[in-house]
Design a protein around this motif. Structure first.
Motif, PDB file in Angstrom:
ATOM      1  N   ASP A  77     -27.918  18.426  24.893  1.00 25.64           N
ATOM      2  CA  ASP A  77     -27.026  18.696  26.135  1.00 25.64           C
ATOM      3  C   ASP A  77     -27.002  20.580  27.054  1.00 25.64           C
ATOM      4  O   ASP A  77     -26.349  20.547  27.576  1.00 25.64           O
ATOM      5  N   GLN A  78     -27.827  21.068  26.262  1.00 24.75           N
ATOM      6  CA  GLN A  78     -28.466  22.176  26.576  1.00 24.75           C
ATOM      7  C   GLN A  78     -29.261  23.041  26.633  1.00 24.75           C
ATOM      8  O   GLN A  78     -30.197  23.256  26.235  1.00 24.75           O
ATOM      9  N   SER A  79     -29.923  21.443  27.156  1.00 21.75           N
ATOM     10  CA  SER A  79     -31.786  21.425  26.987  1.00 21.75           C
ATOM     11  C   SER A  79     -32.209  22.324  27.903  1.00 21.75           C
ATOM     12  O   SER A  79     -33.735  22.870  26.999  1.00 21.75           O
ATOM     13  N   LEU A  80     -32.153  23.363  29.150  1.00 14.32           N
ATOM     14  CA  LEU A  80     -32.629  24.466  29.261  1.00 14.32           C
ATOM     15  C   LEU A  80     -32.595  25.191  28.038  1.00 14.32           C
ATOM     16  O   LEU A  80     -33.711  26.392  28.505  1.00 14.32           O
ATOM     17  N   ALA A  81     -31.587  25.605  27.484  1.00 11.85           N
ATOM     18  CA  ALA A  81     -31.300  27.256  26.811  1.00 11.85           C
ATOM     19  C   ALA A  81     -31.801  26.681  25.926  1.00 11.85           C
ATOM     20  O   ALA A  81     -32.576  27.329  24.943  1.00 11.85           O
ATOM     21  N   LEU A  82     -31.706  24.822  25.170  1.00 13.16           N
ATOM     22  CA  LEU A  82     -32.295  25.235  23.767  1.00 13.16           C
ATOM     23  C   LEU A  82     -34.605  25.285  24.218  1.00 13.16           C
ATOM     24  O   LEU A  82     -34.423  25.579  23.216  1.00 13.16           O
ATOM     25  N   VAL A  83     -34.761  24.794  25.330  1.00 14.19           N
ATOM     26  CA  VAL A  83     -35.556  25.242  24.800  1.00 14.19           C
ATOM     27  C   VAL A  83     -36.453  26.654  25.358  1.00 14.19           C
ATOM     28  O   VAL A  83     -36.847  26.855  25.151  1.00 14.19           O
ATOM     29  N   THR A  84     -36.004  27.451  26.501  1.00 18.05           N
ATOM     30  CA  THR A  84     -36.030  28.834  25.859  1.00 18.05           C
ATOM     31  C   THR A  84     -35.431  29.475  24.970  1.00 18.05           C
ATOM     32  O   THR A  84     -36.051  30.514  24.333  1.00 18.05           O
ATOM     33  N   LEU A  85     -34.498  29.011  24.119  1.00 18.91           N
ATOM     34  CA  LEU A  85     -34.349  29.296  23.009  1.00 18.91           C
ATOM     35  C   LEU A  85     -35.418  29.379  22.326  1.00 18.91           C
ATOM     36  O   LEU A  85     -35.916  30.359  20.916  1.00 18.91           O
ATOM     37  N   LEU A  86     -35.633  27.847  22.064  1.00 19.63           N
ATOM     38  CA  LEU A  86     -36.837  27.834  20.794  1.00 19.63           C
ATOM     39  C   LEU A  86     -38.553  28.464  21.519  1.00 19.63           C
ATOM     40  O   LEU A  86     -38.959  28.956  20.420  1.00 19.63           O
TER      41      LEU A  86
END
Ligand code: SF4
Length: 219
Positions: A77-86
């Motif tokens: 649900d926070q895809s952009l933030a998730l990918v940036t964090l990963l």
């Protein structure tokens, strides 16, 4: 600057994958499976912070953790933030990265393209209360474990079969005295705990959060 809604960070977590792991729980879930044990993470848009702040908080554990488990809430649900964090984690961490999602794998095509090489193992599909629970790391047997890299295949192959698995969870205490759990308990575990405490004269309440989600899906 990309913000991320974060419920909690913890180390060590021993029940959400192999070894001693960093647990990252994101805040906000629009799926809202009936019977979910993480209802306190449902409301979106709360506890926002930055990727830099999260990376700063993780530093002390990145050298000693075997892996990282990202759960929630619904991470995608926070895809952009998730990918940036990963991406940030991958640049500093050689252990495995395991992500939970309540979405079907087939609905995550574009998100997984953006996260190519960043997730070693991925659990997909929603929790279904009342369904059989014979496989490790799952609340219900419909949930599918995808081994996306060779590291994921090496570390998570034992979790694809029932073997001697028994549901388990870590119990943690916050400084304010509240108790929380990490892991995948059996479906009736919390009811049994509540009943036992009730017999001893204690009152049990949970922090279920039915606040509005960013997608407006009712619980
Ligand atoms: S997707 Fe996960 S966090 Fe969201 S309701 Fe289902 S089990 Fe709970």
């Amino acid at each position: 600057m990309i913000e991320i809604a974060l419920s909690r960070l913890h180390f060590p977590v021993t029940t959400l994958g192999p070894g001693k792991r960093i647990g990252i729980w994101l805040q906000g879930c629009s799926i809202r499976c009936p019977g979910c044990i993480s209802a306190d993470t449902w409301a979106a848009g709360r506890h926002t912070t930055t990727i830099g702040e999260v990376m700063g908080a993780l530093q002390k554990w990145l050298r000693i953790a075997d892996g990282i488990t990202v759960s929630g809430g619904e991470p995608f649900d926070q895809s952009l933030a998730l990918v940036t964090l990963l991406k940030a984690i991958r640049g500093e961490f050689s252990g495995d990265i395991f992500v939970y999602s309540g979405y079907p794998f087939e609905k995550l095509h574009s998100e997984l393209s953006a996260a190519d090489g960043l997730i070693d193992a991925l659990m997909t599909d929603p929790f279904v209360a009342g369904m059989a629970q014979s496989l490790p790391l799952r609340g219900s047997d419909n949930q599918r474990l995808h081994l996306l890299t060779s590291l994921g295949a090496d570390r998570f192959a034992p979790f694809t079969v029932p073997s001697s698995y028994a549901p388990k969870f870590d119990v943690m205490f916050d400084e304010d005295g509240s108790v929380w759990f990490a892991g995948v308990p059996s479906q009736n575990a919390f009811r049994q705990i509540a009943a036992s405490l009730d017999l001893e004269g204690h009152r049990v309440s949970t922090s279920e959060d039915k606040g509005p989600s960013s997608k407006g899906v009712a619980p």
